[in-house]
Design a protein around this motif. Structure first.
Motif, PDB file in Angstrom:
ATOM      1  N   MET A   1       0.845  -1.217   0.000  1.00 37.57           N
ATOM      2  CA  MET A   1       0.000   0.000   0.000  1.00 37.57           C
ATOM      3  C   MET A   1       0.869   1.252   0.000  1.00 37.57           C
ATOM      4  O   MET A   1       1.937   1.261   0.593  1.00 37.57           O
ATOM      5  CB  MET A   1      -0.899   0.015   1.246  1.00 37.57           C
ATOM      6  N   ARG A   2       0.340   2.303  -0.639  1.00 39.90           N
ATOM      7  CA  ARG A   2       1.077   3.576  -0.603  1.00 39.90           C
ATOM      8  C   ARG A   2       1.120   4.089   0.827  1.00 39.90           C
ATOM      9  O   ARG A   2       0.230   3.829   1.637  1.00 39.90           O
ATOM     10  CB  ARG A   2       0.357   4.615  -1.470  1.00 39.90           C
ATOM     11  N   LYS A   3       2.161   4.843   1.116  1.00 35.63           N
ATOM     12  CA  LYS A   3       2.319   5.392   2.478  1.00 35.63           C
ATOM     13  C   LYS A   3       1.290   6.479   2.756  1.00 35.63           C
ATOM     14  O   LYS A   3       0.892   7.214   1.841  1.00 35.63           O
ATOM     15  CB  LYS A   3       3.713   6.012   2.609  1.00 35.63           C
ATOM     16  N   LEU A   4       0.899   6.573   3.990  1.00 34.46           N
ATOM     17  CA  LEU A   4      -0.006   7.658   4.408  1.00 34.46           C
ATOM     18  C   LEU A   4       0.781   8.967   4.474  1.00 34.46           C
ATOM     19  O   LEU A   4       1.996   8.979   4.282  1.00 34.46           O
ATOM     20  CB  LEU A   4      -0.612   7.334   5.779  1.00 34.46           C
ATOM     21  N   SER A   5       0.092  10.040   4.782  1.00 34.79           N
ATOM     22  CA  SER A   5       0.765  11.348   4.802  1.00 34.79           C
ATOM     23  C   SER A   5       1.868  11.366   5.858  1.00 34.79           C
ATOM     24  O   SER A   5       1.772  10.686   6.889  1.00 34.79           O
ATOM     25  CB  SER A   5      -0.246  12.458   5.106  1.00 34.79           C
ATOM     26  N   GLU A   6       2.894  12.157   5.587  1.00 38.39           N
ATOM     27  CA  GLU A   6       3.976  12.298   6.581  1.00 38.39           C
ATOM     28  C   GLU A   6       3.427  12.941   7.839  1.00 38.39           C
ATOM     29  O   GLU A   6       3.857  12.656   8.950  1.00 38.39           O
ATOM     30  CB  GLU A   6       5.103  13.154   5.997  1.00 38.39           C
ATOM     31  N   ARG A   7       2.450  13.817   7.640  1.00 40.12           N
ATOM     32  CA  ARG A   7       1.835  14.550   8.750  1.00 40.12           C
ATOM     33  C   ARG A   7       1.375  13.597   9.866  1.00 40.12           C
ATOM     34  O   ARG A   7       1.676  13.792  11.024  1.00 40.12           O
ATOM     35  CB  ARG A   7       0.634  15.304   8.165  1.00 40.12           C
ATOM     36  N   VAL A   8       0.677  12.531   9.479  1.00 37.01           N
ATOM     37  CA  VAL A   8       0.101  11.665  10.522  1.00 37.01           C
ATOM     38  C   VAL A   8       1.159  10.843  11.256  1.00 37.01           C
ATOM     39  O   VAL A   8       0.883  10.278  12.306  1.00 37.01           O
ATOM     40  CB  VAL A   8      -1.018  10.725   9.985  1.00 37.01           C
ATOM     41  N   GLY A   9       2.366  10.809  10.682  1.00 38.87           N
ATOM     42  CA  GLY A   9       3.444  10.075  11.354  1.00 38.87           C
ATOM     43  C   GLY A   9       4.162  10.922  12.388  1.00 38.87           C
ATOM     44  O   GLY A   9       5.044  10.424  13.096  1.00 38.87           O
ATOM     45  N   THR A  10       3.800  12.208  12.485  1.00 38.95           N
ATOM     46  CA  THR A  10       4.604  13.097  13.334  1.00 38.95           C
ATOM     47  C   THR A  10       3.958  13.447  14.670  1.00 38.95           C
ATOM     48  O   THR A  10       4.478  14.259  15.406  1.00 38.95           O
ATOM     49  CB  THR A  10       4.918  14.413  12.583  1.00 38.95           C
ATOM     50  N   PHE A  11       2.803  12.886  14.958  1.00 39.64           N
ATOM     51  CA  PHE A  11       2.254  13.103  16.299  1.00 39.64           C
ATOM     52  C   PHE A  11       1.485  11.860  16.742  1.00 39.64           C
ATOM     53  O   PHE A  11       1.089  11.037  15.917  1.00 39.64           O
ATOM     54  CB  PHE A  11       1.377  14.370  16.373  1.00 39.64           C
ATOM     55  N   THR A  12       1.326  11.747  18.068  1.00 39.94           N
ATOM     56  CA  THR A  12       0.625  10.583  18.607  1.00 39.94           C
ATOM     57  C   THR A  12      -0.832  10.965  18.880  1.00 39.94           C
ATOM     58  O   THR A  12      -1.208  12.123  18.739  1.00 39.94           O
ATOM     59  CB  THR A  12       1.249  10.123  19.945  1.00 39.94           C
ATOM     60  N   ASP A  13      -1.614   9.985  19.286  1.00 40.62           N
ATOM     61  CA  ASP A  13      -2.952  10.309  19.781  1.00 40.62           C
ATOM     62  C   ASP A  13      -2.796  11.108  21.072  1.00 40.62           C
ATOM     63  O   ASP A  13      -1.692  11.231  21.613  1.00 40.62           O
ATOM     64  CB  ASP A  13      -3.766   9.029  20.028  1.00 40.62           C
ATOM     65  N   SER A  14      -3.881  11.660  21.562  1.00 38.27           N
ATOM     66  CA  SER A  14      -3.826  12.456  22.789  1.00 38.27           C
ATOM     67  C   SER A  14      -3.603  11.549  23.993  1.00 38.27           C
ATOM     68  O   SER A  14      -4.368  10.596  24.210  1.00 38.27           O
ATOM     69  CB  SER A  14      -5.145  13.226  22.925  1.00 38.27           C
ATOM     70  N   VAL A  15      -2.555  11.829  24.748  1.00 33.21           N
ATOM     71  CA  VAL A  15      -2.283  11.036  25.949  1.00 33.21           C
ATOM     72  C   VAL A  15      -3.403  11.258  26.976  1.00 33.21           C
ATOM     73  O   VAL A  15      -3.820  10.326  27.672  1.00 33.21           O
ATOM     74  CB  VAL A  15      -0.902  11.400  26.554  1.00 33.21           C
ATOM     75  N   ILE A  16      -3.916  12.498  27.026  1.00 31.54           N
ATOM     76  CA  ILE A  16      -5.001  12.811  27.974  1.00 31.54           C
ATOM     77  C   ILE A  16      -6.189  11.883  27.712  1.00 31.54           C
ATOM     78  O   ILE A  16      -6.721  11.239  28.609  1.00 31.54           O
ATOM     79  CB  ILE A  16      -5.461  14.286  27.817  1.00 31.54           C
ATOM     80  N   ARG A  17      -6.595  11.818  26.455  1.00 39.09           N
ATOM     81  CA  ARG A  17      -7.791  11.028  26.141  1.00 39.09           C
ATOM     82  C   ARG A  17      -7.501   9.522  26.197  1.00 39.09           C
ATOM     83  O   ARG A  17      -8.376   8.724  26.508  1.00 39.09           O
ATOM     84  CB  ARG A  17      -8.365  11.503  24.798  1.00 39.09           C
ATOM     85  N   ARG A  18      -6.228   9.167  25.938  1.00 36.67           N
ATOM     86  CA  ARG A  18      -5.837   7.756  26.070  1.00 36.67           C
ATOM     87  C   ARG A  18      -5.951   7.315  27.542  1.00 36.67           C
ATOM     88  O   ARG A  18      -6.390   6.199  27.837  1.00 36.67           O
ATOM     89  CB  ARG A  18      -4.393   7.568  25.593  1.00 36.67           C
ATOM     90  N   MET A  19      -5.580   8.215  28.460  1.00 35.89           N
ATOM     91  CA  MET A  19      -5.645   7.858  29.887  1.00 35.89           C
ATOM     92  C   MET A  19      -7.089   7.569  30.300  1.00 35.89           C
ATOM     93  O   MET A  19      -7.338   6.693  31.130  1.00 35.89           O
ATOM     94  CB  MET A  19      -5.060   8.966  30.773  1.00 35.89           C
ATOM     95  N   THR A  20      -8.042   8.306  29.720  1.00 37.61           N
ATOM     96  CA  THR A  20      -9.457   8.024  30.019  1.00 37.61           C
ATOM     97  C   THR A  20      -9.826   6.608  29.592  1.00 37.61           C
ATOM     98  O   THR A  20     -10.489   5.878  30.321  1.00 37.61           O
ATOM     99  CB  THR A  20     -10.358   9.047  29.296  1.00 37.61           C
TER     100      THR A  20
END
Ligand code: GLN
Length: 392
Positions: A1-20
């Motif tokens: 598959m073609r690679k996704l945007s570089e943009r989405v590789g440069t940040f994680t999901d929100s740690v705040i919302r992950r903790m919930t």
């Protein structure tokens, strides 16, 4: 598959919302993501049930229902002394989250620099990436979380096009004084920069601190985009209602960004929210009193347990220092994230690791919030007692 945007590789999901999510999975008391466990005012709920039968159920005007914009303008003009036009200077957004990213996308070209104070609410990092802006971080230095005006001016000298101001400030609870805001305002004017604010905790400000809306300072209304929301003020985080207020030309451009991003905020909820805004000053005074009690009660509880913490001037967040724990053999080499995960499982209370807010390498703080009913706070404090035993 073609690679996704570089943009989405440069940040994680929100740690705040992950903790919930982790907290919910383990049945912990969630003091991580900041939202209340009590309901919006009865008047809003009453109106919501009427709206369920009467509508509106179709789109509102893309930039917000007229009656809601009028109510927001009236509140804002009273607080600032400005003469904001609800038709040309306000956009109702899907939470202040949309307002902030919309403001950044409206102001910034890819490569533009934006000043962000550190510690900062984690959305601003992702907002910068999504809008292509490069953040310049200026430290807020503990214990008072002051900033160095020389360091701030350097940021403007590097060409910052905008400054992001969270006031009252998440996560450190700082309420910027009028003097500090004047320093920021003078620099923004000197270097012709915009100020994009996040003022969602404006009613959680503890005496003697006073919240000043920076747009109300001389010459600032024309370069400030004030972002705010109904989430915290009306205990309605799930309604996703926010707004942005700014000069006509900026808002005209932002309306296009908002229109194509979301079309608009939920129409029935906008209608019901008007009932909240119509409650008037007493509602805000009562809310302030409620949160002042909660803050004092929670901090006293932390003191009784012996946990070290800052004293927030505003917001409903407290930073607790876990250095003493991390120095113990059983926690040796642990990150603050690992400590928070352990706390959820073993203590039954969820917090957010402090490192998700700091640009600097800070790993000894965790953020707890007290937007909880007294019974929940009591239960959380009882559980946190178990931490004390570890130190004894
Ligand atoms: N501002 C809240 C916090 O910092 C949460 C907001 C959100 O998750 N959208 O916890």
């Amino acid at each position: 598959m073609r690679k996704l945007s570089e943009r989405v590789g440069t940040f994680t999901d929100s740690v705040i919302r992950r903790m919930t999510r982790i907290s919910d999975a383990h049945g912990a008391i969630n003091l991580s993501q900041g939202f209340p466990d009590f309901d919006p005012p009865a008047e809003m709920l009453e109106r919501l049930s009427q709206v369920a039968h009467e509508g509106p159920h179709q789109y509102s005007i893309t930039f917000g229902a007229k009656n809601l914009r009028d109510a927001i303008a009236s509140k804002y003009n009273k607080a600032t002394g400005l003469d904001t036009n609800p038709d040309t200077q306000i956009i109702v957004t899907c939470g202040s989250t949309e307002a902030m990213i919309c403001a950044m996308m409206t102001v910034c070209n890819p490569g533009d620099k934006v000043i962000v104070f550190s510690p900062f609410y984690e959305n601003y990092g992702a907002d910068a990436i999504l809008s292509g802006a490069d953040p310049i971080y200026v430290p807020l230095v503990p214990p008072e979380y002051d900033f160095d005006p020389v360091c701030l001016e350097q940021g403007f000298q590097e060409g910052a096009k905008a400054l992001v101001l969270c006031n009252p400030s998440n996560p450190c609870g700082k309420v910027f004084t009028k003097e500090e805001l004047t320093v920021i305002a003078d620099l923004a004017k000197k270097y012709d920069a915009y100020v994009i604010t996040d003022e969602v905790y404006e009613h959680m400000v503890y005496a003697p601190s006073v919240h000043t809306i920076i747009a109300s300072l001389p010459g600032m209304a024309e370069r400030t985009i004030t972002c705010n929301s109904l989430s915290k003020t009306f205990s309605a985080t799930g309604w996703r209602l926010g707004y942005m207020i700014g000069p006509k030309d900026v808002i005209e451009a932002a309306k296009k960004v908002h229109d194509f991003l979301t079309v608009g905020a939920p129409a029935p909820l906008q209608e019901a929210a008007v009932a909240g805004l119509n409650l008037g000053e007493k509602y805000y005074e009562d809310l302030n009193r409620l949160y002042t009690q909660k803050r004092d009660y929670f901090l006293q509880g932390l003191d009784e347990i012996g946990l070290k913490h800052n004293i927030p001037q505003g917001t409903y967040f407290v930073l607790v220092d876990i250095s003493e724990f991390l120095a113990l053999p059983q926690f040796k080499g642990w990150t603050d994230l690992e400590f928070c995960e352990w706390m959820i499982k073993e203590i039954g209370v969820a917090a957010v690791p402090g490192s998700s807010f700091f640009k600097e390498p800070v790993y000894h703080l965790i953020r707890l919030h007290f937007a909880r009913q007294k019974e929940t706070i009591d239960k959380a404090l009882r559980r946190l007692q178990k931490l004390k035993k570890i130190l004894d």
